[in-house]
Write an enzyme that holds these catalytic residues in place. Structure first.
Site, short mmCIF file in Angstrom:
data_model
loop_
_atom_site.label_atom_id
_atom_site.label_comp_id
_atom_site.label_asym_id
_atom_site.label_seq_id
_atom_site.Cartn_x
_atom_site.Cartn_y
_atom_site.Cartn_z
N GLU A 113 -50.62 9.09 -52.36
CA GLU A 113 -49.36 8.37 -52.54
C GLU A 113 -48.36 8.86 -51.52
OE1 GLU A 113 -48.06 9.05 -56.57
OE2 GLU A 113 -50.06 8.62 -57.37
N LYS A 115 -45.11 10.57 -50.38
CA LYS A 115 -44.20 11.52 -51.05
C LYS A 115 -42.78 11.02 -50.82
CE LYS A 115 -43.18 16.40 -51.63
NZ LYS A 115 -41.72 16.28 -51.51
N ASP A 117 -38.85 10.76 -50.89
CA ASP A 117 -37.83 11.80 -50.75
C ASP A 117 -36.59 11.40 -51.55
OD1 ASP A 117 -36.84 14.15 -49.93
OD2 ASP A 117 -36.54 13.58 -47.84
N TYR A 227 -44.55 7.21 -60.88
CA TYR A 227 -45.89 7.57 -60.41
C TYR A 227 -46.70 8.43 -61.36
CZ TYR A 227 -42.84 11.38 -58.77
OH TYR A 227 -41.90 12.37 -58.70
N LYS A 315 -47.34 17.48 -45.96
CA LYS A 315 -46.06 16.99 -45.44
C LYS A 315 -46.14 16.57 -43.98
CE LYS A 315 -42.46 19.10 -47.16
NZ LYS A 315 -41.28 18.96 -48.03
N CYS A 409 -8.13 22.03 -21.56
CA CYS A 409 -8.50 21.47 -22.86
C CYS A 409 -8.40 19.94 -22.81
CB CYS A 409 -7.57 22.02 -23.93
SG CYS A 409 -7.80 21.21 -25.53
N CYS A 412 -5.26 19.01 -25.19
CA CYS A 412 -3.86 19.35 -24.94
C CYS A 412 -3.58 19.81 -23.51
CB CYS A 412 -3.39 20.42 -25.93
SG CYS A 412 -4.20 22.00 -25.69
N CYS A 425 -10.06 26.85 -26.35
CA CYS A 425 -8.69 26.47 -26.06
C CYS A 425 -7.78 27.41 -26.84
CB CYS A 425 -8.42 25.02 -26.50
SG CYS A 425 -6.66 24.62 -26.55
N CYS A 431 -2.56 22.60 -30.51
CA CYS A 431 -3.47 21.66 -29.84
C CYS A 431 -3.83 20.54 -30.82
CB CYS A 431 -4.71 22.42 -29.38
SG CYS A 431 -6.07 21.36 -28.89
S1 IVH Z 1 -46.34 14.03 -58.40
C1 IVH Z 1 -47.20 17.76 -60.68
N1 IVH Z 1 -46.00 12.06 -56.76
O1 IVH Z 1 -42.13 15.64 -54.77
C2 IVH Z 1 -47.10 16.62 -59.79
N2 IVH Z 1 -44.36 13.76 -56.80
O2 IVH Z 1 -42.48 19.07 -55.65
C3 IVH Z 1 -45.78 16.05 -59.89
N3 IVH Z 1 -42.49 13.39 -55.29
O3 IVH Z 1 -40.03 16.99 -56.97
C4 IVH Z 1 -45.30 15.35 -58.76
N4 IVH Z 1 -43.21 11.48 -54.48
O4 IVH Z 1 -40.25 14.57 -57.33
C5 IVH Z 1 -45.50 13.21 -57.21
N5 IVH Z 1 -45.81 10.23 -55.37
C6 IVH Z 1 -45.32 11.36 -55.83
C7 IVH Z 1 -44.11 11.90 -55.38
C8 IVH Z 1 -43.66 13.12 -55.89
C9 IVH Z 1 -42.25 12.39 -54.45
C10 IVH Z 1 -41.61 14.56 -55.46
C11 IVH Z 1 -41.44 15.05 -56.85
C12 IVH Z 1 -41.32 16.56 -56.73
C13 IVH Z 1 -41.64 16.82 -55.31
C14 IVH Z 1 -42.75 17.84 -55.16
#
Ligand code: IVH
Length: 670
Positions: A113, A115, A117, A227, A315, A409, A412, A425, A431
């Site tokens: 999936e 991740k 943000d 999720y 990541k 500057c 000024c 400056c 200034c």
């Molecule tokens: S699963 C135990 N799935 O990433 C597993 N987390 O520390 C729980 N996050 O704060 C997380 N997308 O909020 C999962 N597709 C995704 C996610 C996800 C973002 C965040 C989650 C957590 C941080 C990882």
């Protein structure tokens, strides 16, 4: 229409509005025009107004219905909201995979999936109705933000259950996000109001969720992806893939980039594919979450105290982009330091448009040999200001001339002086550029906290000659302000009122606001608590200043020197005539009294700025290098070389979560 007829019609209308909301917001495939939808919605609103006792909390008209809270209630999660082990290192991913294969035998399958943000949340449904929502908090207990979640159009107030009835109890986990375009619009609005913009969409999402007034959250363009099922009554879900399907079936927004995989190579391919798409996505992602598909196998491998062993966040490398330097412009900051700023061809970087980056000082420009017109690589890591990483060679292209700092500057005209690598400056409060910076700092949240007095307004006040010296602020009248661009009667009166209100100020805020070199929040607090009056601080000798914990010889000289300066003295005298300075009340519990803390890696719960302010408010200090005197190293994701330094020196190391737990265990209410 009688009551019984109304009841029937209301039921029909709610079902229709819900259905069209789902198609529009979650599936992004509307079936009817806005007019048709509006008509249904209005009919429903009117009927509910005529028969108020038929109004129910799960009605689509009731998304923004809460009243402001005094504070958020604590909510215990149905199951712990664990965090993920993460790395951008392929080796660590391979080890994760090998460990699972060893534990489970050869055949493992994963769900991949994006991740997201954003801010992690839990949503709880009873008999299909949303009854509770909370932030992640410490993973076990979060803050109750039910009313705020209700304002998010994609969050179902009631589960869809096309044929089967919904489960009697369901707790899910998801991520509240803010889409990039919405984030930019929000920040533009905040800047216009003289407020501080959010550093990134994640902070904007988290900040918007933690509003006590649901009306404020409702005005913030938030979105949600769900999720995970934390707990469910009477449903036989055996794989994550089934979980995602069930979630979609219940009407939750489920991310459509999810994928199934069997090998590390599959994961790498998906990671590269997502990384390539990253810039074109409407929302921020920072990696791939790899999850064991089989839920029984998850139970088998279990979890450590912090992370599940069945999931891993692979990541992305920090965002880098290539763009061109349009110009290098010297910019005068509030302390008089002239910084060469690279004006860039705007480029999208980690969810924000970057159009300028600091080149720090003349030595840095020379070292990197950056000139106008050059192609450069810029990066944003976490919340840090964008940096120009390097220049990209373009063989055969004629380059502009080297950049040189001006002699005078740019604001000024005063001849500039060199202090080490810095160019300064010396015209201080006189200034205009420094004065505007000083006003902004004076008005900032931790200082006098004057709402509506941000960078733009400060520049306007100085540029139009309304404020020639800091104390002039307190003489401003609404009729002067209305002549300025962007001010109307109401905003002018509001700013004047805000300034007047701020004239009763606590000593530490004033000390911070004066912009004394080296005096940040922690030192301002220490000085205020030690000396208790502005007169005592002003007349203190360097020796007396040094008796304050945390004030060293260099700092004491700087502070005493600031107050000795005749122009500063005159200015402070004038300022004090306008202010009522109050004693600083006993500050929080100084649980970190004098402890030096080094931060490394990306923090997830706090921004760097928040972490620093928190540590300083508790009497601690944030330093940048690890030494034997370092009390703790607090590490986030992808820690830098400081991690190794701390290991070598035997400095105690804490993750962000452990650090926050430590503070909580000492009674800090965070
Ligand atoms: S699963 C135990 N799935 O990433 C597993 N987390 O520390 C729980 N996050 O704060 C997380 N997308 O909020 C999962 N597709 C995704 C996610 C996800 C973002 C965040 C989650 C957590 C941080 C990882």
């Amino acid at each position: 229409m009688n009551r019984t007829q109304a009841e029937g019609r209301i039921r029909e209308l709610r079902a229709a509005v819900r259905h069209h909301d789902y198609l529009y917001y979650v599936k992004d495939t509307p079936e009817v025009s806005d007019e048709v939808y509006d008509r249904l919605f209005h009919e429903l609103t009117e009927l509910e107004e005529r028969f108020p006792d038929l109004r129910t909390p799960d009605s689509p008209t009731q998304r923004v219905a809460g009243t402001p809270l005094d504070r958020f209630p604590a909510v215990e999660h149905a199951a712990p909201l664990l965090s993920l082990d993460s790395s951008q290192d392929v080796g660590v991913l391979r080890r994760f995979d090998e460990r699972l294969r060893k534990a489970l035998g050869a055949a493992v399958s994963y769900v991949l999936e994006p991740k997201l943000d954003g801010a992690s949340v839990e949503l709880v449904y009873e008999q299909g109705m949303l009854v509770r929502a909370s932030t992640r908090g410490d993973g076990r207990t979060g803050e109750g933000i039910t009313e705020n979640i209700r304002t998010i159009r994609t969050a179902p107030l009631r589960l869809r259950g096309d044929s089967t009835p919904p489960p009697s109890f369901l707790a899910v986990r998801g991520e509240v996000i803010m889409r990039a375009a919405a984030f930019e619009r929000l920040n533009e609005g905040l800047l216009e109001q003289g407020k501080e913009p959010f550093a990134n969409p994640r902070n904007a999402a988290a900040g918007s969720l933690r509003q006590l007034d649901p009306q404020v959250t409702a005005a913030r363009p938030l979105d949600l992806y769900v999720y995970d099922v934390l707990e469910v009554e009477d449903e036989a879900l055996t794989t994550q893939w089934m979980v995602l399907q069930a979630l979609a079936h219940w009407g939750f927004p489920v991310n459509d980039l999810v994928h199934r995989a069997h090998t590390v190579d599959d994961v790498l391919a998906y990671h590269d594919e997502l990384a390539a798409q990253r810039d074109d996505l409407a929302y921020e992602i920072d990696g791939v979450v790899v999850k064991l598909d089989d839920l029984a196998a998850r139970e088998e491998v279990g979890e450590t105290s912090r992370h599940p062993r069945w999931a891993f966040a692979f990541k992305f490398a920090p965002r880098k982009e290539v763009t061109r330097v349009l110009a290098i412009v010297p910019s005068v900051g509030r302390t008089g330091v002239v910084t060469p700023v690279a004006m860039l061809r705007p480029v999208e970087l980690a969810g924000v448009t970057v159009s300028r980056a600091s080149l720090h000082n003349r030595e840095e420009v020379a070292r990197k040999d950056i000139r106008e017109g050059d192609r450069v690589r810029v990066q944003r890591a976490g919340d840090v200001i964008p940096q120009v990483v390097e220049r990209l060679a373009e063989p055969g292209r004629r380059r502009a001339r080297r950049f040189h700092m001006p002699d005078a500057c740019p604001s000024c005209g005063t001849p500039l002086v060199e202090r080490g690598p810095f160019t300064v400056c010396p015209n201080s409060f006189e200034c205009p550029a420094q004065l505007a910076g000083r006003i902004q700092h004076f008005a900032s949240r931790d200082a006098l906290d004057i709402e509506g007095l941000g960078e733009e307004t400060a520049k306007l006040l100085v540029g139009n000659g309304l404020v020639r010296q800091l104390p002039d602020l307190f003489d401003l009248q609404p009729d002067q302000l209305v002549t300025l661009e962007g001010f109307a009667d109401k905003s002018a009166a509001k700013l004047v009122h805000g300034i007047q209100r701020a004239s009763a100020v606590e000593l530490h805020r004033l000390l911070l606001g004066l912009g004394i070199p080296e005096v940040g929040l922690a030192v301002a607090n220490d000085l205020a608590r030690h000396f208790r009056s502005i007169e005592a601080v002003r007349s203190a000798t360097p020796e007396q200043l040094e008796t304050v914990p945390g004030v060293g010889p260099k700092m004491s000289e700087q502070i005493a020197g600031f107050f000795r300066n005749a122009r500063h003295a005159e200015l402070i005298d004038r300022l004090l005539k306008k202010l009522t300075v109050r004693e600083t009340p006993g500050v929080a519990i100084p649980v970190l009294d004098g402890i030096k803390i080094v931060l490394t890696g990306g923090l997830e719960r706090l921004s760097r700025r928040e972490a620093k302010a928190l540590i300083e408010s508790l009497g601690g200090r944030v330093t940048s290098t690890v030494s034997a005197e370092t009390g703790y190293l607090v590490h986030g994701t992808n820690p830098g070389s400081k991690y190794g330094d701390a290991e070598t020196l035997g400095v105690p190391m804490l993750s962000e979560v452990e650090f926050l737990d430590l503070l909580r265990s000492k009674g800090v209410g965070i």
